[in-house]
Design a protein around this motif. Structure first.
Motif, mmCIF file in Angstrom:
data_model
loop_
_atom_site.group_PDB
_atom_site.id
_atom_site.type_symbol
_atom_site.label_atom_id
_atom_site.label_comp_id
_atom_site.label_asym_id
_atom_site.label_seq_id
_atom_site.Cartn_x
_atom_site.Cartn_y
_atom_site.Cartn_z
ATOM 1 N N LEU A 189 0.825 -1.214 0.000
ATOM 2 C CA LEU A 189 0.000 0.000 0.000
ATOM 3 C C LEU A 189 0.856 1.260 0.000
ATOM 4 O O LEU A 189 0.336 2.371 -0.039
ATOM 5 C CB LEU A 189 -0.930 -0.002 1.218
ATOM 6 N N ARG A 207 -18.531 7.027 -1.226
ATOM 7 C CA ARG A 207 -17.801 5.807 -1.537
ATOM 8 C C ARG A 207 -18.395 4.568 -0.884
ATOM 9 O O ARG A 207 -17.794 3.496 -0.913
ATOM 10 C CB ARG A 207 -16.349 5.968 -1.068
ATOM 11 N N THR A 218 -18.137 -0.205 -1.572
ATOM 12 C CA THR A 218 -17.627 -0.967 -0.433
ATOM 13 C C THR A 218 -18.685 -1.910 0.125
ATOM 14 O O THR A 218 -18.399 -3.069 0.434
ATOM 15 C CB THR A 218 -17.130 -0.011 0.664
ATOM 16 N N VAL A 265 -9.591 -2.778 2.006
ATOM 17 C CA VAL A 265 -8.537 -1.785 1.746
ATOM 18 C C VAL A 265 -7.619 -2.281 0.622
ATOM 19 O O VAL A 265 -7.343 -1.569 -0.346
ATOM 20 C CB VAL A 265 -7.702 -1.521 3.020
ATOM 21 N N THR A 285 -8.192 -4.946 -1.455
ATOM 22 C CA THR A 285 -8.921 -5.305 -2.668
ATOM 23 C C THR A 285 -9.238 -4.084 -3.522
ATOM 24 O O THR A 285 -9.042 -4.092 -4.736
ATOM 25 C CB THR A 285 -10.230 -6.026 -2.297
ATOM 26 N N GLU A 286 -9.713 -3.024 -2.869
ATOM 27 C CA GLU A 286 -10.068 -1.828 -3.630
ATOM 28 C C GLU A 286 -8.836 -1.167 -4.233
ATOM 29 O O GLU A 286 -8.920 -0.485 -5.253
ATOM 30 C CB GLU A 286 -10.843 -0.847 -2.746
ATOM 31 N N THR A 287 -7.682 -1.370 -3.588
ATOM 32 C CA THR A 287 -6.446 -0.828 -4.153
ATOM 33 C C THR A 287 -6.031 -1.626 -5.381
ATOM 34 O O THR A 287 -5.678 -1.066 -6.416
ATOM 35 C CB THR A 287 -5.326 -0.853 -3.100
ATOM 36 N N THR A 301 -8.533 -0.990 -8.201
ATOM 37 C CA THR A 301 -8.806 0.428 -8.422
ATOM 38 C C THR A 301 -10.304 0.742 -8.341
ATOM 39 O O THR A 301 -10.910 1.235 -9.285
ATOM 40 C CB THR A 301 -8.259 0.912 -9.787
ATOM 41 N N PRO A 331 -13.223 2.895 -6.372
ATOM 42 C CA PRO A 331 -13.316 4.075 -5.516
ATOM 43 C C PRO A 331 -14.238 3.863 -4.331
ATOM 44 O O PRO A 331 -15.348 4.378 -4.292
ATOM 45 C CB PRO A 331 -13.883 5.142 -6.461
ATOM 46 N N ARG A 358 -10.275 2.187 -0.419
ATOM 47 C CA ARG A 358 -9.340 2.971 -1.219
ATOM 48 C C ARG A 358 -9.106 4.334 -0.552
ATOM 49 O O ARG A 358 -8.006 4.872 -0.559
ATOM 50 C CB ARG A 358 -9.921 3.131 -2.629
ATOM 51 N N ALA A 418 -6.563 3.843 2.129
ATOM 52 C CA ALA A 418 -5.218 3.725 1.567
ATOM 53 C C ALA A 418 -4.691 5.086 1.112
ATOM 54 O O ALA A 418 -3.556 5.451 1.417
ATOM 55 C CB ALA A 418 -5.223 2.730 0.419
ATOM 56 N N GLU A 419 -5.535 5.849 0.429
ATOM 57 C CA GLU A 419 -5.098 7.158 -0.069
ATOM 58 C C GLU A 419 -4.804 8.122 1.078
ATOM 59 O O GLU A 419 -3.791 8.829 1.063
ATOM 60 C CB GLU A 419 -6.188 7.771 -0.966
#
Lengths: 294, 313
Positions: A232, B94, B98, B255, B257-259, B262, B264, B268, B271-272
């Motif tokens: 990450l 979002r 999810t 967290v 999986t969505e990364t 990709t 939204p 994610r 993580a961002e």
């Protein structure tokens, strides 16, 4: 000093032949396979500079994203770095994190657990705090802590220790609650052994079996957590190759350079699998009641 | 039962307070100054000062905490230091992807994990059991983000069956929705089911050792009746607790999986926020996800007590 682990090992040994651990290796192929893989990976980590063939950080813009070849066994990444050399060096990070976490969590967990299990007031306070700590999903808490403290290898180790220690304390505390009622603890108290000595010589050694099993679980999960944090982008800093951050960087090149993320992942999964197999074997050996469970 | 529920709910309150304390302290354990870190390397002293005021870090600690509790209690989760958007709004935007992923992935995990665990225990020490155990061992060892990468490569890049990135809402396009969540749900389902297989198998093996199972067999009941009427009924109780584990797996799995895919979603966003060190968002998401986790475990405890009266004592 009454060490029940040794007794347990002797019992197991008496039932079969040879000492317990050796018998385990001979009778359980999964345990033996796990141990063998862990030894090989450790060896690879130790002699990484000898077998690397290329500089893991050596940039070579001409050889960007080259598929696996005789020159570059695992291909090259987007900066022309050799993926094989980086993967071999990644083993060093994973094992360093795993071994540090297993060791620190065991020492801290036993220390806190023994004191807490023996003292009711400390127990009440500590259990509330532990309940609170365990209310966090571990990876999320680890992410938040690393984001706060900053990304460095030592911070990653510290953060994983913080999220893993409550579980260890719980296990040790549970053991101590029953251990403190044992006759030999009464006997030690009766002959006037000071409390610290009772904790150190009578109680702590007897928590070894479950601590050993649990620390092998943490050994494997620490590798996974480090790699997830690095994947990450907040774990091991990008200038140190770790399996997680190699995969994280390789993800962007999925269309043109599948191998960049593929090979480190194979090593990662294999190492965690090996650690888990060793943990299951230890559990079988040290706690026959749980045989086949988990 | 009502007494038990009240007791459990009351016990959850100090835990939430502790979660709040840890979350609040987060900004203050940052080495140096959180405002400095967030401002980055190129910020002047004025920028840092502005961020410090924005975070309320220029006020005394006690005052900051009271303010924070007040805001959190009234549902004001703070706003992003970068985009200025409120966290509540960001999360709401979002939530759809999810929720779709966790519901789909959770269902899949239960549908794979529990039957496989039951069969493994029922036919223990056969080839079926071996296969189930290998599946569980691999599922626990293979990191989700790497398995996701492999799925993505195989099904989206190589064979082009599913889209590689993005999320389509079910309200816009039903077919597109299922295509967009297929791979992420498969990933969450497979990784989540590994724990379920092991726990289900272990709890049923325990049940099969009980005297009443031997009695049932001795009185001539068929294996099927033994399994369904005696084994599963008793074995189902501990399996409920597994749902708690599954919830933790899904919360963190989302967290990663969505990364990988990709998407939204809230994962994610976590993580961002962590990558950008957007402290207000990190703080409120930590608080939010931990509260969800506490709530799920509370519901699991209550469900457990409902089916197993012994727990209520």
């Amino acid at each position: 000093m009454a060490v029940e682990v040794a007794g347990r090992l002797r019992q197991v040994a008496a039932a079969g032949q040879g000492i317990g651990l050796w018998r385990l290796i001979r009778t359980r192929t999964t345990f033996a396979a796990g141990a063998a893989i862990l030894i090989l990976v450790s060896l690879m980590a130790i002699i990484a500079p000898v077998i690397q063939r290329h500089d893991p950080q050596g940039l070579s813009p001409v050889d960007r994203v080259e598929p696996p070849s005789a020159q570059h066994w695992f291909g090259t990444d987007h900066l022309g770095r050799d993926v094989y050399a980086r993967t071999v060096h990644g083993a060093r990070i994973s094992l360093r994190v795993a071994a540090s976490v297993a060791l620190i969590v065991s020492i801290v967990g036993v220390t806190i657990g023994v004191v807490v299990g023996y003292n009711r007031i400390a127990d009440n306070i500590a259990m509330r705090l532990l309940d609170g700590m365990m209310a966090f999903p571990t990876l999320i808490l680890a992410l938040a802590l690393v984001a706060t403290l900053g990304s460095s290898l030592n911070n990653v180790i510290m953060v994983i220790c913080i999220v893993d220690t409550p579980g260890m304390v719980r296990i040790v505390r549970g053991m101590v609650l029953s251990l403190r009622e044992r006759p030999y603890v009464d006997a030690a108290r009766a002959i006037g052994t000071p409390l610290p000595m009772i904790l150190l010589r009578e109680i702590a050694p007897n928590t070894i079996a479950p601590v050993l099993v649990q620390s092998s679980v943490y050994f494997g999960s620490a590798i996974l957590t480090e790699s997830a944090l690095s994947f990450l982008g907040v774990g091991t800093p990008p200038y140190i190759p770790s399996w997680g951050n190699i995969i994280g960087q390789g993800r962007a090149y999925i269309q043109v350079g599948f191998w960049i993320a593929f090979f480190p992942g194979v090593f990662l999964a294999l190492t965690v699998l090996a650690a888990n197999l060793v943990g299951d074997g230890l559990r079988d050996l040290l706690d026959p009641r749980l045989r086949g469970a988990r | 039962m009502t007494g038990y529920i009240i007791k459990r709910v009351l016990a959850a309150i100090p835990i939430l307070v502790f979660v709040g304390l840890v979350t609040f302290s987060l900004v203050h354990i940052a080495p140096g100054d959180a405002a400095n870190i967030m401002a980055g390397d190129y910020a002047g002293p004025d920028d840092v000062k502005k961020i410090r005021a924005e975070l309320g870090l220029d006020k005394p600690l006690g005052r900051q905490f009271i303010d924070w509790v007040k805001r959190t209690a009234t549902g004001d989760l703070g706003r992003s230091i970068f985009s200025g958007q409120s966290v509540g709004k960001l999360v709401k935007q979002r939530l759809n992807p999810t929720l779709s992923l966790t519901v789909g992935g959770g269902l899949l995990a239960v549908l794979i994990g529990i039957p496989l665990g039951v069969v493994a225990a029922w036919k223990s020490n056969t080839i079926v059991d071996r296969v189930a155990q290998v599946f569980a061992a691999l599922g626990l060892a293979i990191p989700g983000f790497w398995l996701g990468f492999i799925l993505l490569w195989a099904f989206a890049v190589n064979w082009r069956i599913f889209p590689a990135i993005g999320f389509v809402s079910i309200f816009d396009d039903v077919g597109g929705f299922f295509r967009s969540i297929a791979l992420p749900c498969l990933l969450l389902g497979v990784t989540g089911s590994a724990v379920l297989v092991r726990m289900t198998r272990a709890s049923l093996l325990e049940v099969f050792r009980e005297d009443y199972i031997r009695t049932a067999r001795a009185k001539g009941l068929g294996e099927r009746a033994v399994l369904f009427r005696h084994g599963l009924r008793a074995g189902a109780i501990p399996i409920i607790t597994v749902v708690g584990f599954l919830a933790a797996g899904l919360l963190t799995g989302v967290v990663v999986t969505e990364t990988v895919f990709t998407i939204p979603g809230v994962g994610r966003l976590v993580a961002e926020a962590v990558q950008q060190r957007d402290f207000p968002i990190v703080q409120s998401l930590l608080m939010l996800l931990a509260s969800v986790y506490v709530l799920v475990n509370l519901l699991v405890d209550i469900a457990y007590a409902y089916v197993d009266p012994r727990v209520r004592l």
